[in-house]
Structures are given as C-alpha cells and as structure tokens.
Design a protein around this motif. Structure first.
Motif, PDB file in Angstrom:
ATOM      1  N   ASP A  98     -32.439   9.503 -36.004  1.00 27.48           N
ATOM      2  CA  ASP A  98     -33.571  10.429 -35.915  1.00 27.48           C
ATOM      3  C   ASP A  98     -34.304  10.238 -34.589  1.00 27.48           C
ATOM      4  O   ASP A  98     -34.659  11.202 -33.910  1.00 27.48           O
ATOM      5  N   ASP A 120     -32.535  13.179 -29.532  1.00 31.42           N
ATOM      6  CA  ASP A 120     -32.785  13.921 -28.291  1.00 31.42           C
ATOM      7  C   ASP A 120     -32.071  13.269 -27.111  1.00 31.42           C
ATOM      8  O   ASP A 120     -31.424  13.953 -26.304  1.00 31.42           O
ATOM      9  N   SER A 166     -28.984  12.164 -40.745  1.00 30.19           N
ATOM     10  CA  SER A 166     -30.111  12.237 -39.818  1.00 30.19           C
ATOM     11  C   SER A 166     -30.686  13.645 -39.701  1.00 30.19           C
ATOM     12  O   SER A 166     -30.000  14.578 -39.274  1.00 30.19           O
ATOM     13  N   GLY A 209     -32.858  14.377 -37.492  1.00 31.97           N
ATOM     14  CA  GLY A 209     -32.927  14.615 -36.057  1.00 31.97           C
ATOM     15  C   GLY A 209     -31.664  15.248 -35.525  1.00 31.97           C
ATOM     16  O   GLY A 209     -31.709  16.185 -34.711  1.00 31.97           O
ATOM     17  N   ARG A 232     -31.395  18.821 -36.706  1.00 27.92           N
ATOM     18  CA  ARG A 232     -32.257  19.705 -35.910  1.00 27.92           C
ATOM     19  C   ARG A 232     -31.503  20.211 -34.681  1.00 27.92           C
ATOM     20  O   ARG A 232     -31.589  21.400 -34.338  1.00 27.92           O
TER      21      ARG A 232
END
Length: 268
Positions: free
Chosen positions: A26, A30, A95, A97, A100
């Motif tokens: 998570d 990015d 996850s 994240g 996403r």
C-alpha cells in the motif's frame, strides 16, 4: 542481521507476514509504479525482469474464451492484456494501493477487468470457477504458507486447468541483492529457507519475502494435486541493458534470475 537490526532472516507467521506486506505494498505502490510501470506497461503480460512476454512464450495456452484468475495482480496489466486476447479475466490483490493503480491504468487504457481485494490464501470464488490461474511475481513469494496457496488455486481451477506463476529463481537466494560484482559471490546457504525480513525499530516486520528451494516448490505443487508441465528459466536477452533491483545483464548472463512454473490440474 545488519548493524541496526532492520534486516534479518527469521521465521514469520502468516498473520505478521500478511500485515507487513499489505502495509508495504500500500505504501510503496506509487514508487513501484513510477519505477517499473513503463517496463510493465498498462496492457501487457511481462513474466519477469528478463522481459519474457506471454505474447511470445504462450505458457498459458489458449486463452480466448477462458476464465482466467490473476492472483496478486498488482496494477493488473497482465489481466488487461488477457482481456484483449479474448479471455475473461478477474484480477485480485491484497493491496488497495496496487488496485488503485489498476483502476488508473484501466482509465488510461480503456481496458477494464473485474478487480477484487482478496487474500490469496482465501480466494473469494467457488470451486472449479476458472480455466487458468496465473501470476507474475505476485502472492507466491509473500505468503508464509505457500503450500496452502497452491491448494487454494487448485480448488478454484476446473479439471484440466493450468496454473502458471513466476518467482525469483531459488538459487538467487545464495547471493546478495546486488546487480553488480558484489552479487556474484555466494554468501548464503541455498537450504536456509528462513524468509528475508525488513523490520522496524521494535522488531515488527514491515516487509517479508519467502524462500523455497526448487524441490520445495515441486513438492508443494504435487501435494496440492498439480502436475508439473515445465519449469522455464528465461535467459537474459541480447541487448537488454535494464536493471531491476538485483536483475542485471551482468548476473543474467551467468545464472537464472527467474523461475516460471507451468502446471496443470489433471482432467480426470
């Protein structure tokens, strides 16, 4: 263990490993996509840092019309590629994240597949739901009980279904995670299957990656009811100069970095 006790090799239970890796992915989603997203693509199926693609390898067999489960999908580039080949994929990951990013990539590419947040040890599907299951470095290296993961995948596959997954080649655990000269000297025992653990100042795991020998993997698969069809060890392609963590042209030309297990659930 290093000097500040942040990196070690120790046994980690399932609950601690799950909690650590969910938080890690998570938090790191990015940065991971920023570093590797271009190589992986939005709609592509790349098995490994060596760059082997399913479009060329065809390890899954015929996918058109097949129900396919991507386990530990990350940003789900593989599932989206499968959709463009006529498959009916579903992608799951622990996850939020990473999922996403899967949603963002769907918006960019216009290729959408069903996504679900799920634990690979408790897949939210009925028995014999899928024709194919696959993962490129997802789930398998991060669960404490990978034998249970094999049984769970076997449960959701139909008879005759194929299960294909890639992981770091087990022999890489003998060496340091160094893409340069420092990564060419054996320093660890291949037979030490304690996981690699990063932990905080309290000694609580923040990242856990599991090691199994080749024999361990084969025994897990056979015990779950799979038949091993092939074990693919991709070589390093000529002209490929990319570095991904410990993967590099220097090491890749000398010994394998990835193992891809191709298995089937017997039809009868």
């Amino acid at each position: 263990m290093d000097e500040d006790n942040r990196v070690t090799r120790r046994r980690v239970g399932d609950a601690e490993a799950r909690h650590a890796n969910r938080r890690w992915w998570d938090a790191d989603a990015d940065a991971y996509q920023a570093e590797h997203g271009h190589f992986l693509g939005d709609v592509d199926f790349v098995w490994c840092p060596e760059g082997l693609r399913e479009a060329d390898a065809r390890l899954l067999g015929e996918v058109a019309g097949r129900r396919v489960l991507e386990v530990g999908c990350g940003a789900a580039a593989c599932a989206r590629w499968l959709a463009t080949q006529g498959a009916r994929p579903v992608a799951v990951d622990l996850s939020a994240g990473m999922l996403r990013h899967a949603g963002q990539a769907a918006e960019r590419s216009g290729v959408r597949v069903p996504l679900a947040q799920a634990d690979a040890l408790a897949l939210p599907f009925a028995a014999e739901t899928f024709d194919i299951a696959c993962t490129a470095f997802g789930a398998v290296p991060f669960v404490d009980d990978s034998a249970a993961l094999m049984r769970e995948v076997h449960r959701v596959l139909r008879p005759g279904g194929r299960w294909v997954f890639s992981v770091t080649h087990p022999m890489r655990w003998v060496f340091l995670d160094d893409p340069g000269e420092g990564g060419l000297t054996a320093v660890h025992s291949y037979f030490d299957t304690r996981p690699y653990v990063e932990q905080d100042e309290r000694g609580v795991a923040s990242y856990v990656e599991q090691h199994r020998t080749l024999g361990d993997r084969v025994r897990e698969l056979v015990a779950a009811g799979f038949r091993l069809v092939d074990l693919v060890e991709p070589d390093w392609p000529e002209g490929h100069q990319g570095i991904w963590g410990q993967w590099s042209p220097l090491r890749g030309r000398l010994f394998p970095g990835t193992a891809i297990f191709v298995t089937e659930k017997p039809a009868g």
